[in-house]
Design a protein around this motif. Structure first.
Motif, PDB file in Angstrom:
ATOM      1  N   ALA A  97     108.794  61.446 -15.439  1.00 33.93           N
ATOM      2  CA  ALA A  97     108.717  60.647 -16.942  1.00 33.93           C
ATOM      3  C   ALA A  97     107.147  61.052 -17.125  1.00 33.93           C
ATOM      4  O   ALA A  97     106.072  60.690 -18.041  1.00 33.93           O
ATOM      5  CB  ALA A  97     109.346  59.535 -16.257  1.00 33.93           C
ATOM      6  N   LYS A  98     106.003  61.411 -15.529  1.00 36.97           N
ATOM      7  CA  LYS A  98     105.190  61.377 -15.959  1.00 36.97           C
ATOM      8  C   LYS A  98     104.439  62.778 -17.017  1.00 36.97           C
ATOM      9  O   LYS A  98     103.371  62.226 -17.885  1.00 36.97           O
ATOM     10  CB  LYS A  98     104.362  61.675 -14.528  1.00 36.97           C
ATOM     11  CG  LYS A  98     102.943  61.632 -14.418  1.00 36.97           C
ATOM     12  CD  LYS A  98     102.385  60.649 -15.031  1.00 36.97           C
ATOM     13  CE  LYS A  98     100.625  61.130 -14.465  1.00 36.97           C
ATOM     14  NZ  LYS A  98     100.031  61.432 -13.412  1.00 36.97           N
TER      15      LYS A  98
ATOM     16  N   THR B 213     100.172  63.050  -8.845  1.00 36.31           N
ATOM     17  CA  THR B 213     101.930  64.049  -9.497  1.00 36.31           C
ATOM     18  C   THR B 213     101.431  65.290  -9.040  1.00 36.31           C
ATOM     19  O   THR B 213     100.490  65.924  -9.523  1.00 36.31           O
ATOM     20  CB  THR B 213     100.610  64.157 -11.278  1.00 36.31           C
ATOM     21  OG1 THR B 213     100.085  62.041 -11.772  1.00 36.31           O
ATOM     22  CG2 THR B 213     101.342  64.511 -11.986  1.00 36.31           C
ATOM     23  N   ILE B 214     102.998  65.873  -9.218  1.00 34.27           N
ATOM     24  CA  ILE B 214     103.328  67.339  -8.832  1.00 34.27           C
ATOM     25  C   ILE B 214     104.536  67.709  -9.023  1.00 34.27           C
ATOM     26  O   ILE B 214     104.549  66.746 -10.254  1.00 34.27           O
ATOM     27  CB  ILE B 214     103.495  67.452  -6.801  1.00 34.27           C
ATOM     28  CG1 ILE B 214     105.141  66.283  -6.673  1.00 34.27           C
ATOM     29  CG2 ILE B 214     102.044  66.496  -6.572  1.00 34.27           C
ATOM     30  CD1 ILE B 214     105.135  66.769  -5.159  1.00 34.27           C
ATOM     31  N   ASP B 215     104.673  68.869  -9.383  1.00 34.04           N
ATOM     32  CA  ASP B 215     105.344  69.237  -9.806  1.00 34.04           C
ATOM     33  C   ASP B 215     107.242  68.907  -9.562  1.00 34.04           C
ATOM     34  O   ASP B 215     107.184  68.362  -8.441  1.00 34.04           O
ATOM     35  CB  ASP B 215     106.257  71.270  -9.235  1.00 34.04           C
ATOM     36  CG  ASP B 215     107.061  71.995 -10.067  1.00 34.04           C
ATOM     37  OD1 ASP B 215     106.896  72.151 -11.485  1.00 34.04           O
ATOM     38  OD2 ASP B 215     107.795  71.846  -9.558  1.00 34.04           O
TER      39      ASP B 215
ATOM     40  N   LEU C 257      92.019  66.957 -14.038  1.00 35.36           N
ATOM     41  CA  LEU C 257      93.492  66.522 -13.922  1.00 35.36           C
ATOM     42  C   LEU C 257      94.713  66.971 -15.099  1.00 35.36           C
ATOM     43  O   LEU C 257      95.951  66.959 -14.599  1.00 35.36           O
ATOM     44  CB  LEU C 257      93.024  65.534 -13.401  1.00 35.36           C
ATOM     45  CG  LEU C 257      92.489  64.646 -12.620  1.00 35.36           C
ATOM     46  CD1 LEU C 257      92.336  63.486 -12.050  1.00 35.36           C
ATOM     47  CD2 LEU C 257      93.304  65.362 -11.354  1.00 35.36           C
ATOM     48  N   MET C 258      93.987  66.437 -16.182  1.00 34.63           N
ATOM     49  CA  MET C 258      94.763  66.916 -17.194  1.00 34.63           C
ATOM     50  C   MET C 258      95.526  67.669 -17.560  1.00 34.63           C
ATOM     51  O   MET C 258      96.775  68.368 -18.302  1.00 34.63           O
ATOM     52  CB  MET C 258      94.264  66.274 -18.564  1.00 34.63           C
ATOM     53  CG  MET C 258      95.010  66.438 -20.032  1.00 34.63           C
ATOM     54  SD  MET C 258      96.504  65.971 -20.787  1.00 34.63           S
ATOM     55  CE  MET C 258      96.337  64.218 -20.908  1.00 34.63           C
ATOM     56  N   ALA C 259      94.429  68.944 -17.616  1.00 35.16           N
ATOM     57  CA  ALA C 259      94.739  70.121 -17.740  1.00 35.16           C
ATOM     58  C   ALA C 259      96.281  70.762 -16.928  1.00 35.16           C
ATOM     59  O   ALA C 259      97.499  71.871 -16.680  1.00 35.16           O
ATOM     60  CB  ALA C 259      93.927  71.685 -16.640  1.00 35.16           C
ATOM     61  N   LYS C 260      96.055  70.043 -15.448  1.00 38.24           N
ATOM     62  CA  LYS C 260      96.838  69.886 -14.247  1.00 38.24           C
ATOM     63  C   LYS C 260      98.424  69.645 -14.398  1.00 38.24           C
ATOM     64  O   LYS C 260      99.259  70.083 -14.314  1.00 38.24           O
ATOM     65  CB  LYS C 260      96.772  69.892 -13.003  1.00 38.24           C
ATOM     66  CG  LYS C 260      97.791  69.650 -11.618  1.00 38.24           C
ATOM     67  CD  LYS C 260      97.236  69.245 -10.487  1.00 38.24           C
ATOM     68  CE  LYS C 260      97.952  67.511 -10.353  1.00 38.24           C
ATOM     69  NZ  LYS C 260      98.518  67.011  -9.716  1.00 38.24           N
ATOM     70  N   ASP C 261      98.001  68.946 -15.007  1.00 39.96           N
ATOM     71  CA  ASP C 261      99.549  67.868 -15.759  1.00 39.96           C
ATOM     72  C   ASP C 261     100.135  68.509 -16.758  1.00 39.96           C
ATOM     73  O   ASP C 261     101.337  68.551 -16.774  1.00 39.96           O
ATOM     74  CB  ASP C 261      99.424  66.289 -15.813  1.00 39.96           C
ATOM     75  CG  ASP C 261      98.413  65.655 -14.845  1.00 39.96           C
ATOM     76  OD1 ASP C 261      98.790  65.992 -13.511  1.00 39.96           O
ATOM     77  OD2 ASP C 261      98.875  64.326 -15.053  1.00 39.96           O
TER      78      ASP C 261
END
Length: 291
Positions: free
Chosen positions: A158-159, A84-86, A231-235
């Motif tokens: 979408a992610k 999951t990336i920019d 991970l949620m914070a990153k997303d």
């Protein structure tokens, strides 16, 4: 997550060459049928399809370029990045791969470690229709569903949209349980109502943030991560970046990003993202910043 995903491919009869910088994770993968390649470049050199699962865009781009993954692969190899990336980084990775004579999909996942182990992930794919058609049989071994979302970067788009919904809904569900407690409502009673009424959502019925109503939720395991708060914070940070770039005033998404950034840096550093309910409860009690 890459380890159990690779194990599911191996278990389905595919020859899987793998590499991981963490020796214990590589050992676990080998125990589940993955062949240790010795390096990522050696794995890519022998593969028809290269699947990567990495923490951030800089790792994907670095592996593709500086660490020679694209140079090592045979021309025409299909690269599937499940990180999951920019969105911008996903498109840069696509451009680098195409320039090197490769084909690509960005295919981030939803479902967490539990979904990776069970083979029930949802894949959101961005790239060409032909590339998606080739990748789909592999994706459906590792997951329950694969959706072609559009061109390069569409899977990442979408992610981050999906996880913005999830982050906001988990905060809303957590606030509702804390409010219910303060009004004398038992968590089970609130769950029994909301889970079959208009408040029903995944954050409630699968990942319920309070112990009791959903036995399999992280709340019943001292908030050991299924989907870790960092991970949620990153997303949500990626979503906030996309909101800013698009000029969209999405106040709930931005507030969720702010709350999870604070939580992940404190009590949530090694907890599931649903543990934010304790921070909300603690703030209500007025005892400090984190529980």
């Amino acid at each position: 997550m890459g380890g159990p995903m690779a194990a599911n491919l191996a278990g389905a009869g595919h020859r899987v060459l793998g590499h991981d910088l963490m020796p214990d994770l590589l050992t676990a993968a080998v125990e589940n049928g993955v062949e240790a390649a010795g390096s990522s470049a050696r794995a890519a050199a022998a593969a028809d399809v290269v699947i990567t699962m990495l923490p951030a865009g800089r790792h994907v781009l670095g592996l593709y370029r500086e660490e020679g993954l694209l140079a090592a692969a045979r021309p025409g190899t299909l690269f599937i990045d499940c990180s999951t990336i920019d969105v911008a980084d996903a498109r840069s990775a696509h451009e680098a791969a195409v320039a090197a004579g490769m084909r690509t999909l960005d295919a981030p996942v939803s479902g967490g470690v539990v979904g990776a182990e069970a083979g029930t992930l949802t894949f959101m794919a961005g790239g060409g229709e032909a590339e998606f058609a080739e990748a789909e049989p592999l994706l459906t071994v590792m997951g329950r569903k694969a959706v072609h979302c559009g061109g390069p970067g569409a899977g990442q788009a979408a992610k981050i949209c999906n996880n913005m919904i999830l982050g906001v809904s988990m905060i809303a569900v957590s606030e509702a349980f804390v409010l219910g407690e303060s009004l004398g409502l038992s968590p089970q009673a609130l769950f029994d109502v909301a889970s079959t009424a208009s408040g029903q959502c995944w954050a409630l019925t699968v990942n319920c943030p309070v112990p009791g109503p959903v036995p399999g939720s992280p709340a019943n395991r001292d908030y050991r991560p299924g989907f870790a708060a960092p991970l949620m914070a990153k997303d949500l940070g990626l979503a906030a970046n996309a909101l800013a770039a698009s000029g969209i005033d999405a106040q709930l998404g931005l507030k969720a990003a702010e709350l999870y950034a604070t939580y992940a840096q404190g009590a949530g550093a090694d907890q599931d993202f649903s543990g934010i309910v304790n921070t909300i409860r603690h703030h209500k009690a007025g005892d400090g910043d984190d529980a």
